[in-house]
Motif scaffolding. Structure first.
Motif, PDB file in Angstrom:
ATOM      1  N   THR A  96      12.162   2.735  -2.681  1.00  0.00           N
ATOM      2  CA  THR A  96      11.101   1.837  -3.166  1.00  0.00           C
ATOM      3  C   THR A  96       9.820   2.626  -3.404  1.00  0.00           C
ATOM      4  N   GLU A  98       6.851   1.849  -2.414  1.00  0.00           N
ATOM      5  CA  GLU A  98       6.087   1.919  -1.178  1.00  0.00           C
ATOM      6  C   GLU A  98       6.558   3.086  -0.289  1.00  0.00           C
ATOM      7  N   GLN A  99       7.863   3.193  -0.130  1.00  0.00           N
ATOM      8  CA  GLN A  99       8.415   4.279   0.702  1.00  0.00           C
ATOM      9  C   GLN A  99       8.154   5.637   0.065  1.00  0.00           C
ATOM     10  N   GLU A 116       0.265   2.838   6.081  1.00  0.00           N
ATOM     11  CA  GLU A 116       0.278   1.608   5.269  1.00  0.00           C
ATOM     12  C   GLU A 116      -1.030   1.429   4.505  1.00  0.00           C
ATOM     13  N   GLU A 132       5.203  -2.412  -4.975  1.00  0.00           N
ATOM     14  CA  GLU A 132       5.648  -1.834  -3.703  1.00  0.00           C
ATOM     15  C   GLU A 132       7.171  -1.868  -3.500  1.00  0.00           C
ATOM     16  N   GLU A 133       7.770  -3.014  -3.800  1.00  0.00           N
ATOM     17  CA  GLU A 133       9.200  -3.180  -3.482  1.00  0.00           C
ATOM     18  C   GLU A 133      10.116  -2.740  -4.629  1.00  0.00           C
ATOM     19  N   ARG A 134       9.517  -2.308  -5.721  1.00  0.00           N
ATOM     20  CA  ARG A 134      10.340  -1.929  -6.885  1.00  0.00           C
ATOM     21  C   ARG A 134      10.988  -0.565  -6.674  1.00  0.00           C
ATOM     22  N   SER A 135      12.069  -0.335  -7.387  1.00  0.00           N
ATOM     23  CA  SER A 135      12.701   0.982  -7.353  1.00  0.00           C
ATOM     24  C   SER A 135      11.956   1.923  -8.298  1.00  0.00           C
TER      25      SER A 135
END
Ligand code: ADP
Ligand code: ADP
Length: 230
Positions: A96, A98-99, A116, A132-135
């Motif tokens: 993701t 975010e990661q 964060e 954030e949560e997208r690939s």
């Protein structure tokens, strides 16, 4: 005093007879916006890989914050000088966004709350909040570039180096990337060094220009001075 200094730096790739860098001298001062201009194969990427110790010079020195890069200070140098590679796919490491942006600050051992807040701040700076949560693999080339920049900003480097940041982007997206780079320089005080083979980018962007050809610095000056001579 310079933030980064190369002194008579030369570099040979093991399998090559020619010098990818040939006796390069340069000095970059805090807060500057520098463009490294050169054709494909001129040595721009090779030079950049010396700025944070990815490559070690065959001869000469690379000095960051007054210290020669060595095993002892290499970790510190990598936090001081962040590099955004030309192909964002080389830099995307996580499933993701975010990661992905969190990777650097996590690696620095920062507390999770700090990670964060840096991640959301960095995504905001590059106008990628909400992703954030997208690939990251499924974003456009320009969006991938912005995520890669956020990942570097989240480490709060003093210097950000960008290898051909607008290559392959449409003009609108290229302008967006340039405006983000301008913002990190003006508002955040980050020293910025970018490479390009696109002469249109340079006057828009740089305080000072180095021209590289066959691994050699052939000219140095303001955009005005450089384009008068060339
Ligand atoms: P630029 O970034 O300006 O396109 P590079 O730094 O990638 O230029 O390349 C400079 C020179 O070094 C070129 O002649 C290139 O072919 C050579 N070169 C780059 N990477 C390697 C490598 N891994 N092994 C051998 N030669 C290389
Ligand atoms: P010397 O010049 O005495 O050989 P250096 O300062 O070049 O010593 O290197 C000392 C140690 O730091 C060596 O083990 C070298 O591999 C490492 N080192 C030097 N420069 C770099 C660099 N840019 N990136 C990673 N390691 C480096």
């Amino acid at each position: 005093s310079p933030l980064i200094e190369l002194k008579e730096t030369s570099y040979f790739y093991a399998n090559s007879k020619t010098r990818a860098l040939d006796n390069v001298n340069l000095r970059i001062y805090p807060g500057e916006k520098i463009a490294l201009l050169g054709a494909n194969g001129a040595g721009k990427s090779t030079l950049f890989k010396h700025l944070n110790g990815i490559l070690k010079p065959s001869s000469g020195q690379v000095i960051v914050n007054g210290q020669k890069i060595s095993r002892k200070n290499i970790k510190e140098v990598r936090q001081t000088v962040g590099i955004v590679f030309q192909d964002p796919n080389d830099q995307i490491l996580a499933p993701t966004v975010e990661q992905d942006v969190a990777f650097g600050p996590m690696n620095m051992g920062l507390p999770i709350k700090e990670v964060e807040s840096r991640v959301s701040e960095a995504l905001e700076l590059v106008h990628m909040s909400g992703f954030e949560e997208r690939s990251p693999h499924h974003l456009s080339g320009g969006q991938k570039k912005l995520v890669a920049i956020a990942g570097i900003l989240a480490m709060r480097p003093q210097v950000v180096v960008l290898d051909e940041p607008t290559a392959g982007l449409d003009p609108l997206t290229a302008n967006k990337v340039i405006s983000v780079i301008e913002k990190m320089n003006k508002d955040m005080g980050i020293t910025v060094i970018l490479s390009t083979h696109d002469v249109d980018i340079v006057p828009l962007f740089a305080d000072r220009v180095y021209v590289i050809h066959h691994g050699r610095i052939e000219a140095e000056g303001t955009a005005r001075e450089i384009f008068k001579k060339h």
